[in-house]
Motif scaffolding. Structure first.
Motif, short mmCIF file in Angstrom:
data_model
loop_
_atom_site.label_atom_id
_atom_site.label_comp_id
_atom_site.label_asym_id
_atom_site.label_seq_id
_atom_site.Cartn_x
_atom_site.Cartn_y
_atom_site.Cartn_z
N ARG A 594 0.83 -1.20 0.00
CA ARG A 594 0.00 0.00 0.00
C ARG A 594 0.87 1.25 0.00
N ARG A 597 2.65 1.74 -3.35
CA ARG A 597 1.79 2.36 -4.37
C ARG A 597 1.64 3.85 -4.11
N GLU A 640 -5.80 -5.39 -7.89
CA GLU A 640 -5.28 -4.02 -7.83
C GLU A 640 -3.92 -3.97 -8.49
#
Length: 772
Positions: A594, A597, A640
């Motif tokens: 996370r 990104r 994702e």
């Protein structure tokens, strides 16, 4: 306009304006309070009072009079007014009037201005509710005692206008409160009136309800809020790097405020709410303030943690009052900062009070009507900001409440250039466009607040130089100041997971030229030449796996890649992600990806990845290692997508890794990093000996030949050992001789055996991977 009944004389002197002179109390520096009649006196000459039939103690209305060419203007020239108690004076002139400082402020009068004075015979508007707010940030409690005190003060004041300031002495200091709103019970204006006023005069009685707002910003009108924010530099021009996000916000806020008839014509409900989410320091609060400044809307600011009250139902009451204030001052923006503290998911709430607060806010948002009396829209938009959107209650994140969710992410290189330019506009500097672009290119992971801190820290360094030069030199902000400041300010986006910013370059690694080239093709080319990949419709590799014997520069290459490409470098040691608690290991994997990104472009380097990716067994039971591997597979090639994130991994045991990981789409390139050859060893010696003091008899060629089978780490260790041998021989030695290196080579034990090399060759053949 409210018409008030005034008692006037037939004499023409009643219409003559009086010259404002300063109060004697003001001359002495004593602040005036409105808590007693003595401090509300309006001093008028005795003869003037006699002519105008004004008695001592009468309430009089003082109005601003524009005295251009000393001509009396009509009632349209009247701007603001104030009320005072008439008091005779023998020290001023018949054409003068003496007012206090607060009375001058209320009527917008200055010394030597002209004012009109009339006796109030009867007020026709009774105040049902008066809303006040402190002009400055209160350093005193706003509690029931203050409400009672202000109620008594206003009753004693008797008359009030909606534009007035109320000044009292409270907690040992003079406090100013702005009248935010006055509501009346009736509007029977009477018949015989002698003057038409732009505002009603309200009488205050024991039945009048008095409310004091906590937020000092409520003490100003929406126009004042916009002016104050713009005077502080808050506007769309003061925000850099968020043009796309600002455009979306403007479309959702400005259009309903400026053209509400369009929504009525097409039968479309205007948006009610916008949720801004993203890491701290990216500009969420700044955008909301800029919208209020640019649109001139009334800003109601709600800080999530500050609104909580200790009494039962107090928080809900505050929320209702703030929403009511926004409705009365439409168009309004209700900005809820840190909304996650106010609206935590009810499924995870610890007590019933938190659930009631969420329910109250939901009801208030639904209660914002698209219509109100007079067929006019409420024109209220709620803007929420949080860096934890997933912790909000699900009922809040739906159309009709927060219609749009906008992510305010970490700025990219182009956005950072805009931010730097915006920040440097007000700072004297000698930075060129190339300097700014260079700073932006090396500030990956820095949010807007970080870049502001960098400029502030650089400014302090420049100030120190000015102090040392006794101010005799005009010193500006320089590039070294900015670079030094960047070394002291760490990027917020990487603060929790970054271990170091690597300073290793390709020139620091001897040999391995083909591997270096593959790294550049996989990471540097997509960043520097994206048009090439677009032209051929190909995607850059997602992952690179380095395997080979220990000490062959696998980790060093990953660091050099991050340094040369100018990327964020996130290092993850395989075993450190494993936890004994169920679900914690998978959560750690999710958190790493996370943040990678969010901080893209970035490199995630897994050292000793074999500890996380052991082959899944067939025992029928899912172990912790199996769940961790599954999580890693999903993050690398799941729903994702990974954008501008490159996975680099290193291992000495590639055979134990699960086959699902070593496939195209995850680790696209699997590179064998073997022991250095003769040319590579010669280059390693050259790089290492540049840092050491060696004698002229040193033969690098011979050393390279005699270290056949040594890894790069072992060659570095040999050089260190040779230095120690020289010190053992003579502590006063200044050079390391060739004999010292030969002796070190003789005592070296090679850790890379032929069996180990055969093992890697067998893996290469079985896995059908390319060997370099």
């Amino acid at each position: 306009m409210a018409n008030l009944k005034m008692k006037s004389s037939t004499s023409s002197s009643d219409e003559n304006p009086l010259i404002v002179v300063q109060s004697s109390k003001d001359n002495k520096g004593t602040s005036n309070s409105l808590s007693s009649i003595g401090e509300r006196k309006v001093y008028i000459h005795v003869e003037t009072m006699r002519q105008r039939k004004i008695c001592t103690g009468d309430y009089v209305l003082i109005r601003q009079f524009k005295n251009d060419d000393n001509e009396l203007l009509d009632d349209q020239a009247v701007i603001t007014s104030t009320v005072g108690v008439a008091w005779p004076s023998f020290t001023i002139q018949p054409n003068e009037i003496q007012l206090s400082k607060t009375q001058c402020e209320n009527a917008h009068l200055e010394i030597n201005d002209f004012a009109l004075v009339s006796r109030i015979e009867k007020s026709v508007v009774a105040a049902a509710k008066i809303v006040l707010a402190p002009v400055e940030v209160p350093d005193f409690p706003i509690n029931q005692i203050l409400h009672i005190f202000m109620k008594e003060t206003l009753v004693n004041l008797k008359y009030l206008l909606s534009t007035n300031l109320v000044q009292v002495q409270y907690h040992g200091k003079i406090r100013q409160f702005q009248v935010v709103d006055i509501q009346s019970n009736f509007t029977n204006f009477g018949e015989n009136t002698s003057i038409s006023l732009p505002e009603s005069i309200y009488t205050i009685s024991r039945d009048t309800k008095v409310t004091i707002l906590v937020n000092p910003r409520h003490a100003t009108t929406s126009k004042d809020v916009s002016t104050n924010l713009k005077s502080k530099g808050v506007g769309f021009k003061s925000i850099g790097g968020l043009s796309k996000e600002i455009q979306i916000v403007r479309e959702m806020v400005e259009l309903p405020f400026t053209n509400p008839e369009l929504f009525d014509y097409y039968g479309v409900q205007p948006p009610k709410g916008i949720l801004l989410h993203g890491p701290p320091g990216t500009g969420k609060t700044l955008i909301a303030r800029a919208v209020a400044a640019e649109t001139g809307a009334h800003l109601v600011l709600i800080n999530g943690p500050e609104i909580f009250g200790k009494f039962h139902g107090e928080t809900e009451t505050k929320l209702r009052e703030l929403f009511e204030e926004a409705r009365e001052n439409s168009p309004s923006i209700i900005f809820i900062d840190e909304i996650d503290a106010l609206c935590t998911s009810r499924d995870e709430a610890d007590n019933e009070s938190e659930k009631r607060i969420v329910a109250t806010l939901l009801t208030l948002m639904d209660g914002i009507s698209s219509k109100k009396s007079g067929n006019q829209q409420d024109r209220i938009v709620i803007v929420g900001a949080t860096n934890r959107p997933n912790s909000l209650d699900r009922a809040l994140r739906r159309p009709g409440r927060f219609d749009r969710e906008i992510e305010i992410g970490i700025p990219n290189a182009d956005s950072r250039v805009e931010i730097f330019r915006t920040l440097l506009e007000t700072i004297p500097n000698d930075l060129t466009n190339e300097n700014v672009e260079k700073l932006a290119a090396k500030s990956h992971g820095y949010v807007g607040a970080d870049l502001a801190a960098v400029c502030r820290e650089a400014g302090l360094k420049a100030l120190k130089r000015i102090i040392k030069s006794d101010g005799q030199v005009d010193i500006k902000l320089t590039m070294p100041d900015m670079e030094s400041a960047m070394n002291e300010i760490r990027p917020s986006a990487m603060r929790e997971i970054i271990l170091e910013v690597p300073k290793v370059y390709w020139n620091d690694i001897g040999g391995q030229e083909e591997i270096k080239q593959k790294f550049k093709e996989s990471v540097e080319w997509p960043l520097k030449h994206p048009e090439m990949f677009t032209r051929f419709s190909i995607h850059p590799p997602k992952g690179i796996l380095l395997y080979g014997p220990p000490g062959c520069s696998k980790t060093l290459m990953a660091k050099a890649l991050a340094t040369e490409a100018g990327l964020n470098f996130i290092t993850v040691k395989g075993p450190e992600l494993l936890s004994k608690w169920v679900g914690e290991s998978e959560k750690a994997i999710r958190e790493v990806f996370r943040k990678a990104r969010a901080a893209a472009p970035s490199i995630v380097f897994f050292d000793e990845i074999d500890a996380l990716t052991i082959k899944r067994g067939g025992s029928g039971q899912i172990s912790v290692a199996d769940r961790v591997l599954s999580q890693l597979l999903n993050e690398m090639d799941g729903i994702e997508p990974l954008v501008n994130v490159t996975i680099v991994a290193a291992t000495n045991r590639p055979d134990v890794m699960d086959k699902a990981l070593i496939r195209p789409g995850r680790f696209d390139r699997i590179l064998y990093v073997g022991p250095p050859d003769l040319l590579s060893r010669r280059e390693i010696f050259r790089i290492q000996l540049q840092k050491m003091s060696v004698a002229e008899d040193l033969d690098v060629e011979e050393l390279a030949e005699k270290t056949e089978g040594c890894s790069g780490a072992e060659i570095v260790a040999l050089c260190q050992e040779a230095g120690l041998l020289a010190m053992e021989e003579d502590l006063e030695a200044t050079e390391i001789h060739h004999r010292h290196f030969l002796k070190a080579i003789e005592s070296c034990t090679r850790r890379i055996s032929s069996e180990m090399l055969a093992y890697y060759e067998e893996f290469r053949r079985n896995s059908n991977v390319r060997s370099l």
